[in-house]
Motif scaffolding. Structure first.
Motif, short mmCIF file in Angstrom:
data_model
loop_
_atom_site.label_atom_id
_atom_site.label_comp_id
_atom_site.label_asym_id
_atom_site.label_seq_id
_atom_site.Cartn_x
_atom_site.Cartn_y
_atom_site.Cartn_z
N ALA A 146 -25.79 34.48 57.45
CA ALA A 146 -25.52 33.24 58.20
C ALA A 146 -25.42 33.57 59.66
CB ALA A 146 -24.21 32.63 57.74
N ALA A 147 -25.74 32.62 60.52
CA ALA A 147 -25.65 32.86 61.95
C ALA A 147 -24.19 32.91 62.33
CB ALA A 147 -26.36 31.73 62.69
N PRO A 148 -23.85 33.52 63.52
CA PRO A 148 -22.46 33.70 63.89
C PRO A 148 -21.79 32.37 64.16
CG PRO A 148 -23.89 34.20 65.71
CD PRO A 148 -24.77 33.98 64.53
N ASN A 149 -20.48 32.35 63.99
CA ASN A 149 -19.73 31.15 64.32
C ASN A 149 -19.62 30.99 65.81
OD1 ASN A 149 -19.27 30.15 61.85
ND2 ASN A 149 -17.39 31.30 61.52
N GLY A 150 -20.22 31.80 66.58
CA GLY A 150 -20.28 31.61 68.02
C GLY A 150 -19.97 32.88 68.77
N LEU B 21 -24.64 29.18 96.54
CA LEU B 21 -24.88 28.80 95.15
C LEU B 21 -23.64 28.15 94.59
CD1 LEU B 21 -26.78 29.08 92.65
CD2 LEU B 21 -25.69 31.28 92.22
N ASP B 22 -23.80 27.00 93.92
CA ASP B 22 -22.68 26.28 93.32
C ASP B 22 -23.18 25.64 92.03
OD1 ASP B 22 -20.38 24.90 92.76
OD2 ASP B 22 -20.64 23.40 94.33
N ILE B 23 -22.86 26.28 90.90
CA ILE B 23 -23.41 25.88 89.61
C ILE B 23 -22.28 25.55 88.64
CG2 ILE B 23 -24.89 26.55 87.68
CD1 ILE B 23 -26.34 26.29 90.36
N SER B 24 -22.46 24.49 87.87
CA SER B 24 -21.48 24.10 86.86
C SER B 24 -22.19 23.85 85.53
CB SER B 24 -20.74 22.83 87.30
OG SER B 24 -19.80 22.42 86.31
N VAL B 25 -21.70 24.47 84.48
CA VAL B 25 -22.25 24.32 83.13
C VAL B 25 -21.21 23.59 82.27
CG1 VAL B 25 -23.03 25.52 81.07
CG2 VAL B 25 -23.67 26.38 83.33
N ASP B 26 -21.64 22.60 81.55
CA ASP B 26 -20.77 21.82 80.67
C ASP B 26 -20.56 22.61 79.37
OD1 ASP B 26 -19.49 20.01 79.06
OD2 ASP B 26 -20.97 18.41 79.29
N ALA B 27 -19.34 23.13 79.18
CA ALA B 27 -19.05 23.94 78.00
C ALA B 27 -19.24 23.15 76.71
CB ALA B 27 -17.63 24.48 78.07
N ASP B 28 -18.99 21.86 76.76
CA ASP B 28 -19.12 21.01 75.58
C ASP B 28 -20.58 20.84 75.16
OD1 ASP B 28 -17.48 19.39 73.72
OD2 ASP B 28 -18.75 17.75 74.44
N SER B 29 -21.51 21.19 76.04
CA SER B 29 -22.93 21.01 75.73
C SER B 29 -23.54 22.20 75.00
CB SER B 29 -23.72 20.73 77.01
OG SER B 29 -23.87 21.91 77.80
N VAL B 30 -22.70 23.15 74.57
CA VAL B 30 -23.22 24.32 73.86
C VAL B 30 -24.02 23.87 72.64
CG1 VAL B 30 -21.11 24.66 72.49
CG2 VAL B 30 -22.63 26.60 72.96
N ASP B 31 -25.14 24.53 72.41
CA ASP B 31 -26.06 24.13 71.34
C ASP B 31 -26.59 25.39 70.66
OD1 ASP B 31 -28.05 23.15 69.71
OD2 ASP B 31 -29.10 22.04 71.30
N ALA C 128 -24.44 22.16 63.84
CA ALA C 128 -23.33 21.31 64.28
C ALA C 128 -21.97 21.93 63.97
CB ALA C 128 -23.45 19.94 63.62
N SER C 129 -21.82 22.55 62.81
CA SER C 129 -20.55 23.15 62.44
C SER C 129 -20.21 24.31 63.36
CB SER C 129 -20.61 23.63 60.99
OG SER C 129 -19.40 24.27 60.63
N ARG C 130 -21.19 25.14 63.64
CA ARG C 130 -20.95 26.28 64.53
C ARG C 130 -20.67 25.80 65.96
NH1 ARG C 130 -25.16 29.78 63.39
NH2 ARG C 130 -26.53 28.49 64.66
N ASP C 131 -21.38 24.77 66.40
CA ASP C 131 -21.14 24.24 67.74
C ASP C 131 -19.70 23.75 67.88
OD1 ASP C 131 -23.75 24.80 68.34
OD2 ASP C 131 -24.45 22.72 68.16
N LYS C 132 -19.19 23.12 66.85
CA LYS C 132 -17.80 22.65 66.87
C LYS C 132 -16.85 23.83 67.02
CE LYS C 132 -14.47 19.91 64.20
NZ LYS C 132 -14.25 19.13 62.95
N HIS C 133 -17.15 24.93 66.32
CA HIS C 133 -16.32 26.12 66.41
C HIS C 133 -16.41 26.73 67.81
CE1 HIS C 133 -15.08 30.24 64.52
NE2 HIS C 133 -14.10 29.68 65.20
N LEU C 134 -17.61 26.76 68.38
CA LEU C 134 -17.79 27.30 69.72
C LEU C 134 -16.98 26.53 70.76
CD1 LEU C 134 -21.62 28.03 69.71
CD2 LEU C 134 -19.81 29.72 69.97
N ARG C 135 -16.84 25.23 70.55
CA ARG C 135 -16.09 24.41 71.51
C ARG C 135 -14.58 24.57 71.35
NH1 ARG C 135 -19.99 20.37 69.44
NH2 ARG C 135 -21.73 20.32 70.92
N ALA C 136 -14.16 25.16 70.24
CA ALA C 136 -12.74 25.27 69.91
C ALA C 136 -12.10 26.48 70.59
CB ALA C 136 -12.57 25.33 68.40
N ALA C 137 -10.80 26.68 70.31
CA ALA C 137 -10.01 27.69 71.02
C ALA C 137 -10.46 29.12 70.76
CB ALA C 137 -8.54 27.54 70.65
N ASP C 138 -11.13 29.40 69.65
CA ASP C 138 -11.60 30.76 69.39
C ASP C 138 -12.62 31.21 70.43
OD1 ASP C 138 -10.08 31.27 67.14
OD2 ASP C 138 -11.63 30.58 65.74
#
Length: 211
Positions: free
Chosen positions: A1-5, A98-108, A112-122
């Motif tokens: 299985a792919a990593p949980n993030g 240089l001034d760059i901002s990445v939306d952490a919530d946009s991780v892909d 979907a299950s792994r993305d939810k884990h990536l957005r979480a505290a782990d």
């Protein structure tokens, strides 16, 4: 299985790796703080100088920019994911910025299950730290700092300018790319560090901007 993030990936690195991007002048970036905004000129300089500097600022084109990450899974393959939202600006005039901002919530990560884990505290803890930001007030220095999840570390990255030209609407366009590697555990993200999920995370940031 792919990593949980993986975590702590995208903003910057404690080790620089040479970019394998297209031909162009090699530039190096120094970051002094990881905050929103960018200082284009020291205070006290004439307004006309500020206007000339502003004319060299490129707005990041999210549709034609990429922020990718890779992490080693089971010590046999490199697993890739991306962030779908990147914003900011850069100035490639003399000195540069240089001034760059990445939306952490946009991780892909294509799961979907792994993305939810990536957005979480782990990992990214996106609710608490919604933006991963990268700022420099020069493109010529080599030392700087990365702050991620409240942890500040020295940073060196190498940037390769990948081209300049004319795009739609006769706008001037320019691009650059950088690749670097961080150890996520150094930013307090130690979830499943080991053979199953590597500590090293490599980031590929390729940006196009228009003015």
């Amino acid at each position: 299985a792919a990593p949980n993030g993986f975590a702590g990936s995208v903003a910057a690195s404690t080790r620089a790796a040479s970019s394998s991007g297209a031909s162009g002048s090699r530039l190096k970036v120094r970051t002094r703080s990881i905050v929103a905004g960018v200082a284009l000129l020291p205070s006290g300089q004439p307004a006309v100088a500020a206007e000339q500097s502003a004319s060299d600022v490129y707005k990041v084109d999210n549709v034609h920019s990429s922020v990718l990450f890779s992490v080693r899974h089971n010590n046999v393959s490199n697993f890739y994911g991306r962030f779908n939202k990147v914003d900011g600006s850069f100035n490639i005039a003399e000195g540069g910025s240089l001034d760059i901002s990445v939306d952490a919530d946009s991780v892909d990560s294509n799961n979907a299950s792994r993305d939810k884990h990536l957005r979480a505290a782990d990992f990214f803890s996106a609710a608490e730290f919604p933006a991963i930001t990268f700022k420099s007030n020069t493109l010529k220095k080599t030392s700087g700092e990365l702050t991620l999840r409240g942890t500040k570390k020295p940073l060196t990255v190498t940037i390769t300018e990948t081209g300049r030209g004319t795009g739609r609407g006769n706008k001037q366009v320019a691009g650059f790319e950088t690749r670097f590697t961080i150890k996520r555990s150094e930013f307090g993200v130690s979830y499943q560090v080991g053979p199953g999920l590597s500590d090293d995370v490599t980031l590929i940031v390729s940006l196009q901007g228009a003015k």
